[in-house]
Design a protein around this motif. Structure first.
Motif, PDB file in Angstrom:
ATOM      1  N   PHE A 240       7.240  -6.635  -2.722  1.00  0.00           N
ATOM      2  CA  PHE A 240       8.522  -5.989  -2.998  1.00  0.00           C
ATOM      3  C   PHE A 240       8.323  -4.899  -4.046  1.00  0.00           C
ATOM      4  O   PHE A 240       7.839  -5.148  -5.154  1.00  0.00           O
ATOM      5  CB  PHE A 240       9.534  -7.021  -3.503  1.00  0.00           C
ATOM      6  N   ASP A 241       8.693  -3.688  -3.685  1.00  0.00           N
ATOM      7  CA  ASP A 241       8.537  -2.540  -4.587  1.00  0.00           C
ATOM      8  C   ASP A 241       9.787  -2.429  -5.461  1.00  0.00           C
ATOM      9  O   ASP A 241      10.756  -1.748  -5.113  1.00  0.00           O
ATOM     10  CB  ASP A 241       8.322  -1.265  -3.765  1.00  0.00           C
ATOM     11  N   TRP A 242       9.766  -3.097  -6.595  1.00  0.00           N
ATOM     12  CA  TRP A 242      10.930  -3.076  -7.478  1.00  0.00           C
ATOM     13  C   TRP A 242      10.994  -1.812  -8.330  1.00  0.00           C
ATOM     14  O   TRP A 242      11.954  -1.620  -9.088  1.00  0.00           O
ATOM     15  CB  TRP A 242      10.920  -4.307  -8.386  1.00  0.00           C
ATOM     16  N   LEU A 243       9.981  -0.939  -8.226  1.00  0.00           N
ATOM     17  CA  LEU A 243       9.997   0.340  -8.941  1.00  0.00           C
ATOM     18  C   LEU A 243      10.392   1.504  -8.033  1.00  0.00           C
ATOM     19  O   LEU A 243      10.297   2.655  -8.443  1.00  0.00           O
ATOM     20  CB  LEU A 243       8.605   0.627  -9.523  1.00  0.00           C
ATOM     21  N   SER A 244      10.847   1.213  -6.820  1.00  0.00           N
ATOM     22  CA  SER A 244      11.120   2.284  -5.865  1.00  0.00           C
ATOM     23  C   SER A 244      12.284   3.167  -6.295  1.00  0.00           C
ATOM     24  O   SER A 244      12.288   4.369  -6.017  1.00  0.00           O
ATOM     25  CB  SER A 244      11.403   1.687  -4.484  1.00  0.00           C
TER      26      SER A 244
ATOM     27  N   GLN B 109       4.442  12.859 -16.013  1.00  0.00           N
ATOM     28  CA  GLN B 109       3.516  11.872 -15.443  1.00  0.00           C
ATOM     29  C   GLN B 109       3.395  12.090 -13.939  1.00  0.00           C
ATOM     30  O   GLN B 109       4.394  12.200 -13.224  1.00  0.00           O
ATOM     31  CB  GLN B 109       3.989  10.446 -15.722  1.00  0.00           C
ATOM     32  N   LYS B 110       2.188  12.131 -13.467  1.00  0.00           N
ATOM     33  CA  LYS B 110       1.940  12.318 -12.045  1.00  0.00           C
ATOM     34  C   LYS B 110       1.976  10.964 -11.338  1.00  0.00           C
ATOM     35  O   LYS B 110       1.553   9.960 -11.899  1.00  0.00           O
ATOM     36  CB  LYS B 110       0.582  12.985 -11.825  1.00  0.00           C
ATOM     37  N   PRO B 111       2.452  10.937 -10.113  1.00  0.00           N
ATOM     38  CA  PRO B 111       2.457   9.664  -9.377  1.00  0.00           C
ATOM     39  C   PRO B 111       1.045   9.197  -9.074  1.00  0.00           C
ATOM     40  O   PRO B 111       0.115   9.994  -8.936  1.00  0.00           O
ATOM     41  CB  PRO B 111       3.233  10.004  -8.098  1.00  0.00           C
ATOM     42  N   PHE B 112       0.878   7.899  -8.977  1.00  0.00           N
ATOM     43  CA  PHE B 112      -0.428   7.309  -8.693  1.00  0.00           C
ATOM     44  C   PHE B 112      -0.866   7.725  -7.296  1.00  0.00           C
ATOM     45  O   PHE B 112      -0.089   7.657  -6.337  1.00  0.00           O
ATOM     46  CB  PHE B 112      -0.337   5.783  -8.815  1.00  0.00           C
TER      47      PHE B 112
ATOM     48  N   THR C 182       2.225   0.204   3.164  1.00  0.00           N
ATOM     49  CA  THR C 182       3.007  -0.949   2.720  1.00  0.00           C
ATOM     50  C   THR C 182       3.389  -0.884   1.249  1.00  0.00           C
ATOM     51  O   THR C 182       4.280  -1.629   0.830  1.00  0.00           O
ATOM     52  CB  THR C 182       2.224  -2.253   2.960  1.00  0.00           C
ATOM     53  N   LEU C 183       2.741  -0.004   0.472  1.00  0.00           N
ATOM     54  CA  LEU C 183       3.072   0.072  -0.951  1.00  0.00           C
ATOM     55  C   LEU C 183       2.590   1.395  -1.517  1.00  0.00           C
ATOM     56  O   LEU C 183       1.491   1.859  -1.194  1.00  0.00           O
ATOM     57  CB  LEU C 183       2.424  -1.086  -1.716  1.00  0.00           C
ATOM     58  N   THR C 184       3.421   2.010  -2.322  1.00  0.00           N
ATOM     59  CA  THR C 184       3.083   3.261  -3.002  1.00  0.00           C
ATOM     60  C   THR C 184       3.502   3.159  -4.466  1.00  0.00           C
ATOM     61  O   THR C 184       4.279   2.283  -4.850  1.00  0.00           O
ATOM     62  CB  THR C 184       3.792   4.457  -2.346  1.00  0.00           C
ATOM     63  N   GLY C 185       2.986   4.088  -5.270  1.00  0.00           N
ATOM     64  CA  GLY C 185       3.408   4.151  -6.668  1.00  0.00           C
ATOM     65  C   GLY C 185       2.551   3.316  -7.594  1.00  0.00           C
ATOM     66  O   GLY C 185       1.404   2.954  -7.293  1.00  0.00           O
ATOM     67  N   GLU C 186       3.136   2.987  -8.740  1.00  0.00           N
ATOM     68  CA  GLU C 186       2.400   2.305  -9.798  1.00  0.00           C
ATOM     69  C   GLU C 186       2.047   0.857  -9.452  1.00  0.00           C
ATOM     70  O   GLU C 186       1.097   0.313 -10.005  1.00  0.00           O
ATOM     71  CB  GLU C 186       3.219   2.327 -11.100  1.00  0.00           C
ATOM     72  N   LEU C 187       2.802   0.249  -8.541  1.00  0.00           N
ATOM     73  CA  LEU C 187       2.489  -1.129  -8.189  1.00  0.00           C
ATOM     74  C   LEU C 187       1.174  -1.242  -7.422  1.00  0.00           C
ATOM     75  O   LEU C 187       0.578  -2.319  -7.384  1.00  0.00           O
ATOM     76  CB  LEU C 187       3.623  -1.732  -7.354  1.00  0.00           C
ATOM     77  N   VAL C 188       0.717  -0.133  -6.838  1.00  0.00           N
ATOM     78  CA  VAL C 188      -0.575  -0.151  -6.158  1.00  0.00           C
ATOM     79  C   VAL C 188      -1.685  -0.401  -7.174  1.00  0.00           C
ATOM     80  O   VAL C 188      -2.654  -1.116  -6.904  1.00  0.00           O
ATOM     81  CB  VAL C 188      -0.801   1.164  -5.397  1.00  0.00           C
ATOM     82  N   LYS C 189      -1.548   0.164  -8.365  1.00  0.00           N
ATOM     83  CA  LYS C 189      -2.543  -0.052  -9.419  1.00  0.00           C
ATOM     84  C   LYS C 189      -2.589  -1.521  -9.817  1.00  0.00           C
ATOM     85  O   LYS C 189      -3.671  -2.076 -10.063  1.00  0.00           O
ATOM     86  CB  LYS C 189      -2.206   0.822 -10.625  1.00  0.00           C
TER      87      LYS C 189
END
Length: 394
Positions: A34-38, A46-49, A92-99
């Motif tokens: 679940f991408d709770w930062l979407s 800040q650049k996106p991951f 299935t997932l993008t952004g900081e949660l990928v890190k």
């Protein structure tokens, strides 16, 4: 793990989103995150991951670097780099949660050799990918037949095509090492593709294939469980479960992963309990522990000469008796303590005999009307009497 709009229609196709398990909400996918930062914007400057999590068939997920800064969102079908050619997967997932996910799976997000994303998949790429997916069941059946003719002790559980259709990966399970060189030659000749054999464990097989557990829900390993911790029979013993292999084993044939879920709670509760190997010295002889009930905080003891006659003692009573035994003191018998517990148990039954009070569960039901069984008999008797009476001629 399906979204609210999904329901089965004709030919097994979903009636709701019609995306065949690749909906944009990512609710139909296995091991979804679940991408709770979407809905949150990044701080200024800040650049996106630049890494993205991509899912392929079943539960296989890999991480790719978005070097061209392509605008991607969950559910997009993309073409990714492979050893030879390209592969097709779904974001299935993008952004900081990928890190966070990469750290969890011990992937180095600073690695320059991380595979790249080529582009968003075109309709031609999707058509080729879909045709390859349609061939997988037929090829899996044929591969099993070839393995049986070669007398190989292995089970081919799944087949996964690469997105461009140039290679197929065969997942198999086996008890021992298998020499499948001849198998690869026969399958490459029969299917005209490059073959890759990959051995997986029984739990990984259940994770890939999925299924319904004895609890009635989807398997934990195919929906949310990502790490397989070792499960031992000691977990069942601590939870006072019967050591029945048919009930304790899951669909993978191993012990169920859910045996570890409540194990810590039981271990904390057992810290205050005496050991099940505890012996009590009494005037009538030595007593052995036969059973432990964690929820009721009770222990059952029996004498050596009377193993069938059990006496229920509370946890505090057992600790008190053990303390006396340490001081070289013996109690007269277990019956004294057990009798006190029986009196307390009777009083509790009287107090909590009817929790609801005097109200009945059927107090709102309409009373059934009593049927007069003699009514029909009386009517029949009247008819007979009327027939017997002579007719009056006026």
């Amino acid at each position: 793990m399906g979204c609210s709009s999904c329901s089965t229609g004709k030919d097994g196709q979903p009636r709701g989103c019609k995306n065949n398990g690749t909906c944009g909400t990512d609710g139909c996918n296995k091991l979804t995150v679940f991408d709770w930062l979407s809905n949150m914007s990044l701080p200024n400057g800040q650049k996106p991951f630049d890494c993205v999590e991509v899912r392929f068939k079943n539960s296989r997920k890999e991480f790719f670097r978005n070097t061209d800064n392509i605008t991607l969102s969950i559910g997009d079908i993309i073409a990714t780099q492979a050893k030879t050619g390209h592969d097709i997967g779904m974001v299935t997932l993008t952004g900081e949660l990928v890190k966070v996910q990469m750290k969890k799976k011990k992937e180095d997000y600073n690695d320059k050799d991380l595979p790249k994303i080529y582009r968003k998949a075109s309709q031609k790429d999707i058509d080729i990918w879909q045709k390859c997916r349609d061939r997988e069941e037929e090829i899996k059946k044929r591969a099993r037949e070839i393995a049986i003719t070669l007398n190989l002790q292995m089970k081919i559980s799944d087949v996964e095509f690469q997105g461009d259709g140039s290679k197929a990966t065969f997942y198999y399970t086996a008890e021992e090492r298998v020499d499948f060189r001849q198998l690869i030659k026969d399958m490459a000749k029969a299917f005209s593709i490059r073959i890759e054999m990959r051995q997986i464990g029984y739990r990984q097989e259940a994770q890939r294939l999925g299924g319904i557990g004895s609890c009635g829900r989807e398997l934990c390993c195919s929906t949310w469980l990502t790490d397989f911790r070792s499960v031992s029979t000691a977990a069942a013993r601590y939870q006072q479960l019967s050591l029945n292999p048919q009930k304790l084993a899951g669909q993978c044939g191993k012990l169920k992963c859910c045996l570890n879920y409540e194990l810590d709670v039981y271990l904390d509760a057992l810290k205050d309990f005496p050991s099940q190997e505890t012996r009590i010295s009494t005037g009538k002889g030595i007593a052995f522990c036969q059973k432990v009930d964690i929820f009721k905080s009770m222990l059952w003891f029996s004498y050596r000469d009377e193993p069938a006659n059990w006496h229920a003692l509370t946890k505090d009573q057992v600790n008190e008796i053990l303390q006396k035994n340490k001081n070289n003191e013996k109690i007269a018998s277990l019956e004294e303590y057990a009798a006190d517990n029986e009196v307390v148990g009777v009083e509790k039954e009287k107090v909590f005999e009817n929790v609801v009070g005097q109200d009945s569960l059927t107090r709102f039901d309409k009373p059934k009307q009593k049927r007069n069984r003699n009514k029909g008999k009386n009517q029949n008797n009247k008819r007979r009497n009327n027939k017997k009476r002579p007719a009056n001629n006026a």
